[in-house]
Scaffold this active site. Structure first.
Site, mmCIF file in Angstrom:
data_model
loop_
_atom_site.group_PDB
_atom_site.id
_atom_site.type_symbol
_atom_site.label_atom_id
_atom_site.label_comp_id
_atom_site.label_asym_id
_atom_site.label_seq_id
_atom_site.Cartn_x
_atom_site.Cartn_y
_atom_site.Cartn_z
ATOM 1 C CG HIS A 160 21.315 41.859 -32.130
ATOM 2 N ND1 HIS A 160 21.326 40.938 -31.105
ATOM 3 C CD2 HIS A 160 21.904 41.215 -33.188
ATOM 4 C CE1 HIS A 160 21.902 39.824 -31.502
ATOM 5 N NE2 HIS A 160 22.252 39.956 -32.766
ATOM 6 C CG HIS A 208 25.585 43.236 -30.922
ATOM 7 N ND1 HIS A 208 25.402 42.285 -29.950
ATOM 8 C CD2 HIS A 208 25.285 42.612 -32.096
ATOM 9 C CE1 HIS A 208 25.021 41.146 -30.492
ATOM 10 N NE2 HIS A 208 24.926 41.316 -31.793
ATOM 11 C CG HIS A 223 21.047 37.543 -37.555
ATOM 12 N ND1 HIS A 223 22.380 37.608 -37.879
ATOM 13 C CD2 HIS A 223 20.975 37.970 -36.261
ATOM 14 C CE1 HIS A 223 23.085 38.040 -36.852
ATOM 15 N NE2 HIS A 223 22.257 38.279 -35.857
ATOM 16 C CG HIS A 255 28.402 34.685 -32.133
ATOM 17 N ND1 HIS A 255 28.501 34.166 -33.404
ATOM 18 C CD2 HIS A 255 27.099 35.025 -31.971
ATOM 19 C CE1 HIS A 255 27.312 34.183 -33.980
ATOM 20 N NE2 HIS A 255 26.443 34.689 -33.129
ATOM 21 C CE1 TYR A 264 22.683 34.391 -36.394
ATOM 22 C CE2 TYR A 264 24.290 32.773 -35.642
ATOM 23 C CZ TYR A 264 23.894 34.093 -35.784
ATOM 24 O OH TYR A 264 24.690 35.101 -35.317
ATOM 25 C CD GLU A 274 22.099 35.485 -32.870
ATOM 26 O OE1 GLU A 274 23.201 35.065 -32.471
ATOM 27 O OE2 GLU A 274 21.853 36.694 -33.041
#
Length: 316
Positions: A160, A208, A223, A255, A264, A274
């Site tokens: 993503h 996501h 990112h 997260h 990261y 990431e």
């Protein structure tokens, strides 16, 4: 539910300042596999080991770092034509154009458009299948769990991107009403829950496939993210980054949003990468998770529950 329409993120095209250092980073440190390059060497095409399609990352040498465009694979050419027409009819996008077959190696025609946040997106239906190197008797016959000779961190796929832009409302409308994405999580102001600061969108059963943060800019990349699968592999990635003297931005940590474990770091041009593991399975009937602006600390960095201004303000 069978996946239809937009299937998944297909490729991301990144601008890098020098190709040599960029390839050292993306091949030797991150562990992607080169699959092709233009005759002049200005673009190089890469894939992660468990991606079957020809490429998922395009590096282009340029004077400024950032993202050129983000490509999405759809389930058929019929869907490609219909979605192109739907995008045009929506009136939400600009600079609509067809990119001919073969402009990316092994890739069919692509429909390109600029979304309200200023990011360039494209849809395509066809890309040559190279396989993942796990089958000794053929690409998908009696496969091993992973191929020999992996380098560096070795993520399984490009997963993503998080993008910064101004017209978040128009972009969310496009992705949900035209492209068929679902909102998995959102960040809003507590005083006005209808005002979205950020949104996390999925076209699959992942937490996501793309995320957007409202910022007074156009077309910026926060990112590009690559999947590892486990917390242990995220920790190993931290060891590799330290050994290779790669600048770590944040992590390893977790997260709150998406529950993913993460680290990261930056490529030599300043593009943030990431690698992550974990997360949850998403289905369309899953309720949307809402975070308030006052809880952004644990939403982004669950362990120390503190925001990092540099993490929010640095982008390409």
């Amino acid at each position: 539910m069978a996946l239809t329409g937009v299937l998944r993120p297909g490729h991301i095209a990144l601008r890098v300042l020098e190709m040599g250092p960029a390839l050292n980073h993306y091949v030797d440190v991150l562990g992607l596999i080169e699959t092709a390059r233009d005759d002049d060497g200005k673009r190089v095409f890469l894939k992660a080991w468990d991606e079957h399609d020809h490429h998922s990352v395009v590096l282009r040498e340029a004077d400024e770092a950032g993202m050129d465009y983000f490509g999405w694979k759809v389930d058929s050419n019929a869907t490609l034509k219909k979605m192109a027409a739907d995008i045009e009819d929506s009136g939400l996008c600009e600079d609509l154009q067809w990119i001919p077959s073969g402009e990316h190696p092994g890739t069919g025609e692509r429909f390109r458009f600029t979304i309200p946040t200023g990011h360039v997106m494209e849809l395509y239906a066809e890309k040559v299948i190279l396989g993942n190197g796990c089958g000794t008797d053929g690409p998908n016959i009696n496969p091993d769990p992973w191929p020999e000779g992996l380098k560096g961190i070795a993520p399984s796929r490009f997963d993503h991107a998080l993008l910064y832009g101004d017209d978040l409302d128009g972009t969310v409308k496009l992705f949900t009403e035209v492209l068929g994405f679902s909102i998995s999580e959102r960040v809003v102001t507590k005083d006005n829950p209808d005002f979205m600061i950020g949104t996390f969108l999925t076209c699959s059963n992942k937490a996501h496939d793309v995320a957007f943060i409202r910022q007074p800019v156009k077309g910026k990349l926060h990112h590009a993210s690559f999947e590892l699968g486990s917390w242990e592999k995220v920790l190993r990635a931290g060891d590799i980054l330290s050994r290779k003297r790669v600048k770590i931005d944040m992590g390893p940590t977790r997260h709150g949003i998406t529950r993913g474990e993460t680290i990261y770091f930056f490529d030599p041009s300043g593009n943030r990468n990431e690698v992550f593991g974990g997360g949850y399975i998403f289905y369309p009937d899953k309720p949307v998770i809402t975070w308030y602006d006052e809880t952004l600390g644990p939403a982004i960095f669950y362990h120390d529950r503190q925001l990092n201004d540099a993490f929010l303000s640095v982008f390409t």
